[in-house]
Design an enzyme around this catalytic site. Structure first.
Site, PDB file in Angstrom:
ATOM      1  N   GLY A  51      -4.350  40.250  53.008  1.00 14.35           N
ATOM      2  CA  GLY A  51      -4.056  41.027  51.712  1.00 14.35           C
ATOM      3  C   GLY A  51      -3.155  40.293  50.883  1.00 14.35           C
ATOM      4  O   GLY A  51      -2.700  39.406  51.198  1.00 14.35           O
TER       5      GLY A  51
ATOM      6  N   LYS B 131      42.824  38.843  40.806  1.00 18.65           N
ATOM      7  CA  LYS B 131      41.639  39.713  40.232  1.00 18.65           C
ATOM      8  C   LYS B 131      42.451  41.250  40.455  1.00 18.65           C
ATOM      9  O   LYS B 131      42.941  41.617  41.244  1.00 18.65           O
ATOM     10  CB  LYS B 131      40.597  39.656  41.271  1.00 18.65           C
ATOM     11  CG  LYS B 131      39.485  40.358  40.425  1.00 18.65           C
ATOM     12  CD  LYS B 131      38.046  40.146  41.571  1.00 18.65           C
ATOM     13  CE  LYS B 131      36.984  40.799  40.869  1.00 18.65           C
ATOM     14  NZ  LYS B 131      35.693  40.363  41.645  1.00 18.65           N
TER      15      LYS B 131
ATOM     16  N   CYS C 278      35.563  37.769  37.478  1.00 31.16           N
ATOM     17  CA  CYS C 278      34.384  38.506  37.388  1.00 31.16           C
ATOM     18  C   CYS C 278      34.691  39.975  36.850  1.00 31.16           C
ATOM     19  O   CYS C 278      34.651  40.019  35.592  1.00 31.16           O
ATOM     20  CB  CYS C 278      33.835  38.515  38.839  1.00 31.16           C
ATOM     21  SG  CYS C 278      32.213  38.984  39.015  1.00 31.16           S
TER      22      CYS C 278
ATOM     23  N   GLU D  24      33.892  32.009  41.295  1.00 29.29           N
ATOM     24  CA  GLU D  24      34.997  32.920  42.173  1.00 29.29           C
ATOM     25  C   GLU D  24      34.886  32.755  43.801  1.00 29.29           C
ATOM     26  O   GLU D  24      33.865  32.528  44.223  1.00 29.29           O
ATOM     27  CB  GLU D  24      34.536  34.264  41.914  1.00 29.29           C
ATOM     28  CG  GLU D  24      35.351  35.580  42.581  1.00 29.29           C
ATOM     29  CD  GLU D  24      34.344  36.859  42.373  1.00 29.29           C
ATOM     30  OE1 GLU D  24      35.063  37.893  42.655  1.00 29.29           O
ATOM     31  OE2 GLU D  24      33.557  36.906  41.480  1.00 29.29           O
TER      32      GLU D  24
END
Length: 327
Positions: free
Chosen positions: A302, A122, A159, A44
């Site tokens: 850490g 689209k 999509c 796309e």
């Protein structure tokens, strides 16, 4: 025809790099011709990169992306190429609910024998989560369009169009499409690849037609696209799956009905590897695409900063990571 030779390319593209993206596409088109592919499907908005966001509000950007499309069209041959771009939407007949009139569409062009022979806009524009396509684009108005260029009749969608059961691919199948092609820039979510395939299987079975789903790959700012492009046969079985988080090109002979023989099927990563792959790809592309050469990690002693340093070293190489011990 009993089958169609489909080529696909999940590429790592860069938003705004119109010439660079088009050059990558040209190279892929030449490769698909050498493979004697009938169809080549790209992601796309491949020419503009995804998501282009406010770039589509700039007239010069839209003009330049159309010029790159014409360059690609001139180079097209016997292989039909489906490529995403930003199109003008002069036939707009809807009025937005705010002060900005949309003038462009999220589009897919059909390229064949030196010309743009068709364009699809689209229809379903997502406007949730990380998506804000309704802000920029005009909704397409011809969801059932199909193309017949001497091979199989095919439908093209983009999509979100395929996520709705009665969306454009369903309408294209009713209109005679023998194969459904879907161009994507589908961002990574943990576990999404499995849900996506379940949905695509359902669409293929309901349409009684194979589905080709080609996805973008790579990091773009805060987004990561995982690839995992797939081809599903008409019975809902996976014929091909590209790996996650890396570029991939593939060629598969896809039957136009019934069950096909599986080709290359890359496994989906297990949960820790999937998350780690998304983190390393997202960091690597953020650094590379913004032109940085090094990162600095503050090390507290850490586990969180140690993991951050490990991700950075795997993404960029240890020589590109500076560790600074916190006092």
């Amino acid at each position: 025809m009993d089958s169609v030779r489909v080529a696909g390319a999940q590429l790592n593209l860069l938003v705004g790099d119109l010439t660079g993206n088009a050059d990558r596409i040209l190279e892929t088109m030449a490769w698909a011709e050498r493979q004697n592919a009938d169809l080549l499907i790209l992601p796309e908005l491949a020419i503009s990169g995804y998501p282009p966001e406010d770039l589509v509000l700039r007239e010069g950007f839209v003009d330049a992306n159309v010029a790159e499309l014409e360059r690609l069209a001139t180079a097209s041959g016997e292989c039909v190429t489906l490529v995403g771009f930003v199109d003008r939407a002069d036939d707009v007949d809807e009025v937005p609910d705010d002060a900005v009139v949309r003038s462009v569409a999220n589009a897919a062009a059909v390229l064949h024998r030196g010309a743009v022979v068709g364009v699809y806009h689209k229809v379903l524009l997502p406007n949730y989560g990380v998506f804000d396509e309704s802000r920029y684009f005009v909704r397409g108005g011809r969801p059932a369009t199909v193309w017949d260029l001497g091979g199989p009749v095919f439908g093209v969608s983009v999509c979100e169009d395929i996520w709705v059961p009665d969306g454009p691919p369903s309408q294209q199948a009713s209109a005679g499409a023998q194969i459904l092609c879907n161009l994507n820039a589908s961002p990574f979510d943990f576990g999404k690849a499995h849900a996506r395939e379940d949905m695509l299987r359902a669409r293929a079975r309901a349409a009684d037609a194979p589905v080709v789903y080609v996805n973008l790959v790579g990091g773009q700012d805060e987004l990561v696209f995982d690839g995992a492009s797939v081809i599903i046969d008409a019975e809902g079985e996976v014929l091909h799956r590209s790996p996650q988080f890396v570029e991939d090109r593939f060629v598969v002979d896809v039957p136009l009905g019934g069950r096909g023989a599986p080709a290359s099927i890359a496994p989906l990563a297990d949960p820790p590897a999937e998350i780690y792959g998304a983190l390393t790809l997202g960091l690597a592309d953020y650094v590379r695409k913004n032109g940085f050469s090094h990162v600095v990690v503050s090390l507290s002693g850490g586990i969180d900063s140690a993991l951050t340093a490990a991700i950075a070293a795997d993404a960029l190489g240890p020589d590109s990571v500076w560790g600074v011990t916190m006092p």
